[in-house]
Scaffold this active site. Structure first.
Site, mmCIF file in Angstrom:
data_model
loop_
_atom_site.group_PDB
_atom_site.id
_atom_site.type_symbol
_atom_site.label_atom_id
_atom_site.label_comp_id
_atom_site.label_asym_id
_atom_site.label_seq_id
_atom_site.Cartn_x
_atom_site.Cartn_y
_atom_site.Cartn_z
ATOM 1 N N LYS A 1 22.701 7.260 -18.636
ATOM 2 C CA LYS A 1 21.374 8.396 -18.780
ATOM 3 C C LYS A 1 21.805 9.583 -17.549
ATOM 4 C CE LYS A 1 19.359 6.685 -22.274
ATOM 5 N NZ LYS A 1 19.240 7.439 -23.593
ATOM 6 N N TYR B 1 23.081 1.226 -17.531
ATOM 7 C CA TYR B 1 22.029 2.322 -18.248
ATOM 8 C C TYR B 1 22.006 3.320 -17.556
ATOM 9 C CZ TYR B 1 17.816 3.647 -20.956
ATOM 10 O OH TYR B 1 16.859 4.134 -21.374
ATOM 11 N N ASN C 1 18.699 10.547 -30.090
ATOM 12 C CA ASN C 1 17.510 9.783 -29.627
ATOM 13 C C ASN C 1 18.203 8.118 -29.531
ATOM 14 O OD1 ASN C 1 14.856 8.257 -29.385
ATOM 15 N ND2 ASN C 1 15.491 7.658 -31.456
HETATM 16 N N1 LIG Z 1 11.840 2.160 -24.815
HETATM 17 C C1 LIG Z 1 11.995 2.624 -23.606
HETATM 18 O O1 LIG Z 1 11.440 1.876 -22.536
HETATM 19 C C2 LIG Z 1 12.515 3.874 -23.204
HETATM 20 C C3 LIG Z 1 12.249 4.544 -21.973
HETATM 21 C C4 LIG Z 1 13.085 5.750 -21.780
HETATM 22 C C5 LIG Z 1 13.909 6.108 -22.667
HETATM 23 N N2 LIG Z 1 14.217 5.495 -23.733
HETATM 24 C C6 LIG Z 1 15.346 6.073 -24.624
HETATM 25 O O2 LIG Z 1 14.567 6.281 -26.016
HETATM 26 C C7 LIG Z 1 15.664 6.307 -26.923
HETATM 27 C C8 LIG Z 1 14.933 5.430 -27.971
HETATM 28 O O3 LIG Z 1 14.737 4.147 -27.586
HETATM 29 P P1 LIG Z 1 13.453 3.170 -28.162
HETATM 30 O O4 LIG Z 1 13.066 2.456 -27.269
HETATM 31 O O5 LIG Z 1 13.276 3.676 -29.435
HETATM 32 O O6 LIG Z 1 15.018 2.158 -28.700
HETATM 33 P P2 LIG Z 1 14.949 0.987 -29.993
HETATM 34 O O7 LIG Z 1 13.591 0.594 -30.630
HETATM 35 O O8 LIG Z 1 15.772 -0.203 -29.767
HETATM 36 O O9 LIG Z 1 15.911 1.850 -31.234
HETATM 37 C C9 LIG Z 1 17.051 2.159 -31.055
HETATM 38 C C10 LIG Z 1 17.505 2.794 -32.302
HETATM 39 O O10 LIG Z 1 18.683 3.354 -32.237
HETATM 40 C C11 LIG Z 1 19.634 2.714 -33.294
HETATM 41 N N3 LIG Z 1 21.180 2.105 -32.953
HETATM 42 C C12 LIG Z 1 21.259 1.051 -32.237
HETATM 43 N N4 LIG Z 1 22.648 1.236 -32.170
HETATM 44 C C13 LIG Z 1 23.015 2.136 -33.013
HETATM 45 C C14 LIG Z 1 24.317 2.652 -33.259
HETATM 46 N N5 LIG Z 1 25.494 2.039 -32.753
HETATM 47 N N6 LIG Z 1 24.572 3.651 -34.236
HETATM 48 C C15 LIG Z 1 23.435 4.364 -34.716
HETATM 49 N N7 LIG Z 1 22.207 3.904 -34.316
HETATM 50 C C16 LIG Z 1 22.019 2.907 -33.472
HETATM 51 C C17 LIG Z 1 18.737 1.421 -33.860
HETATM 52 O O11 LIG Z 1 18.597 1.350 -35.227
HETATM 53 P P3 LIG Z 1 19.996 0.239 -35.908
HETATM 54 O O12 LIG Z 1 19.868 -1.026 -34.909
HETATM 55 O O13 LIG Z 1 19.517 0.075 -37.066
HETATM 56 O O14 LIG Z 1 21.307 1.034 -35.633
HETATM 57 C C18 LIG Z 1 17.253 2.291 -33.735
HETATM 58 O O15 LIG Z 1 17.092 3.099 -34.707
HETATM 59 C C19 LIG Z 1 16.986 5.524 -26.132
HETATM 60 O O16 LIG Z 1 17.717 6.535 -26.028
HETATM 61 C C20 LIG Z 1 16.203 5.085 -25.009
HETATM 62 O O17 LIG Z 1 17.411 4.937 -24.021
HETATM 63 C C21 LIG Z 1 13.455 4.292 -24.011
#
Ligand SMILES: NC(=O)c1ccc[n+]([C@@H]2O[C@H](COP(=O)([O-])OP(=O)(O)OC[C@H]3O[C@@H](n4cnc5c(N)ncnc54)[C@H](OP(=O)(O)O)[C@@H]3O)[C@@H](O)[C@H]2O)c1
Length: 266
Positions: free
Chosen positions: A156, A152, A87
C-alpha cells in the site's frame, strides 16, 4: 466530477467496500463495469443494482493474470470509460517470519502490480476523455508501517507512491489521480483475529457504506492527491511523516497486544 452518466470500471466489486461503492455509484447514476473473480456474486450484484441508463456489466477476472487484464481492457474498448477504480485488494495479519512466500507474492500482485498494469493498459482510453479519473483505494497502512502487516503496508506504500507520481505525470492532461486511504473497515478482508485485535486496541472500524459515501464526495469535489479517511487516523499519518519516533513509541507499547493476535499461541 459528477458521476452521473459516467462509465466506471470498479475492481473488487463484490467485496465489502466494493459492493458499497457499486451501490453508491449506481445510485448516483453511473454505469458500472464490475470486476472480481466470483462470477455468481458478480451477476447477483450487477442485477440488483439500480440502473439509470444503459445496464451495468460485469466480468469475472483474476486481475493477477495477464490474460484476464487483457480481457478487461477488451471489454472496456467498447465503452466510453472515464473512471478506473482500483479497489481489489487482499491482506493478512502475520509477522513476517510466519508469512508464506506465496502469500507475500499474492499481496504484491493484487495490491500493487495489478493496479499499475491495469492503469497502464487503460490510460490511452482514459486520455481520450475530456475529464477522467484513476482512483486507487489504498489504506491508512499505506502511510503508517504497522506491526503484523509489513507486507500489506509495503504494497500500500507502493500504491500511494505510484498514485502520487502518476498524478504529477498526468498533471497537464484531463486525467486526475486520486488515492483514497480508508482506515479499518468492517469487511471480510479482516479476519476474526484482526477484528479482535482492533477491539483490544480501541481501533475504530468503519461501515463500508460510510467509506463509499466519502469516496463519492471526494470524486464530486474533485479532490486529488491522497485523502485519508477517518479521524484521528488522518492526524496519525501526519505525525508519522513528521515525527516517526512518536509513532514508534506508541506502536512499541501496543506490540504485546498485536503479537497476541498476530502470533497466537497454540
Ligand atoms: N477492510 C478494511 O479494513 C480496509 C481498510 C483500508 C483499505 N482497504 C482496502 O479497500 C479495498 C477493498 O477491501 P475490502 O475490505 O472491500 O476487501 P474484501 O471485502 O476482501 O473484498 C475484496 C474484493 O477483491 C476481489 N478480489 C480478490 N482477489 C482478486 C483477484 N485476484 N482478482 C480480482 N478480484 C479479486 C474479491 O472478489 P473475488 O474473491 O470474487 O475475486 C472482492 O470483490 C482493498 O484494496 C483494501 O486493501 C480495506
Amino acid at each position: 466530477m459528477r458521476v452521473h452518466g459516467r462509465t466506471i470500471l470498479l475492481t473488487g466489486a463484490t467485496g465489502g467496500i466494493g459492493r458499497a461503492l457499486a451501490l453508491t455509484l449506481a445510485e448516483a447514476g453511473a454505469q458500472l463495469l464490475l470486476v472480481a473473480r466470483d462470477a455468481v456474486a458478480l451477476e447477483q450484484l450487477g442485477r440488483a443494482l439500480p440502473c439509470a441508463g444503459a445496464p451495468h456489466r460485469w466480468l469475472s477476472a483474476d486481475l493477477t493474470q495477464e490474460a484476464a487484464r487483457d480481457e478487461v481492457v477488451r471489454i472496456c474498448a467498447e465503452a466510453p470509460l472515464s473512471m478506473l477504480i482500483n479497489n481489489a485488494g487482499t491482506s493478512e495479519l502475520n509477522f513476517l517470519q510466519d508469512t508464506l512466500p506465496e502469500t507475500i507474492e499474492r499481496q504484491f500482485a493484487l495490491n500493487l502490480t495489478a493496479p499499475v498494469l491495469l492503469t497502464r493498459l487503460l490510460l490511452p482510453k482514459l486520455l481520450t476523455q475530456q475529464s477522467a479519473l484513476v482512483l486507487n483505494v489504498g489504506s491508512a497502512f499505506g502511510s503508517i508501517g504497522y506491526p503484523g502487516f509489513s507486507v500489506y503496508c509495503a504494497s500500500k506504500f507502493g500504491l500511494r507512491g505510484f498514485s502520487e507520481a502518476l498524478r504529477r505525470e498526468l498533471a497537464d492532461t484531463g486525467v486526475g489521480v486520486l488515492h483514497i486511504a480508508p482506515r479499518a473497515t468492517r469487511t471480510a478482508l479482516n479476519s476474526e483475529r484482526v477484528v479482535a485485535m482492533n477491539h483490544a486496541l480501541g481501533n475504530a472500524m468503519d461501515d463500508p457504506l460510510q467509506v463509499a459515501r466519502q469516496v463519492l464526495q471526494c470524486i464530486e469535489r474533485d479532490r486529488r492527491g491522497t485523502v485519508v479517511l477517518g479521524w484521528p487516523e488522518r492526524l496519525y499519518t501526519v505525525i508519522n511523516a513528521v515525527l516517526p519516533a512518536v509513532t514508534d513509541r506508541a506502536l512499541r507499547k501496543a506490540l504485546p497486544v498485536i503479537r497476541r493476535f498476530a502470533r497466537p499461541q497454540p
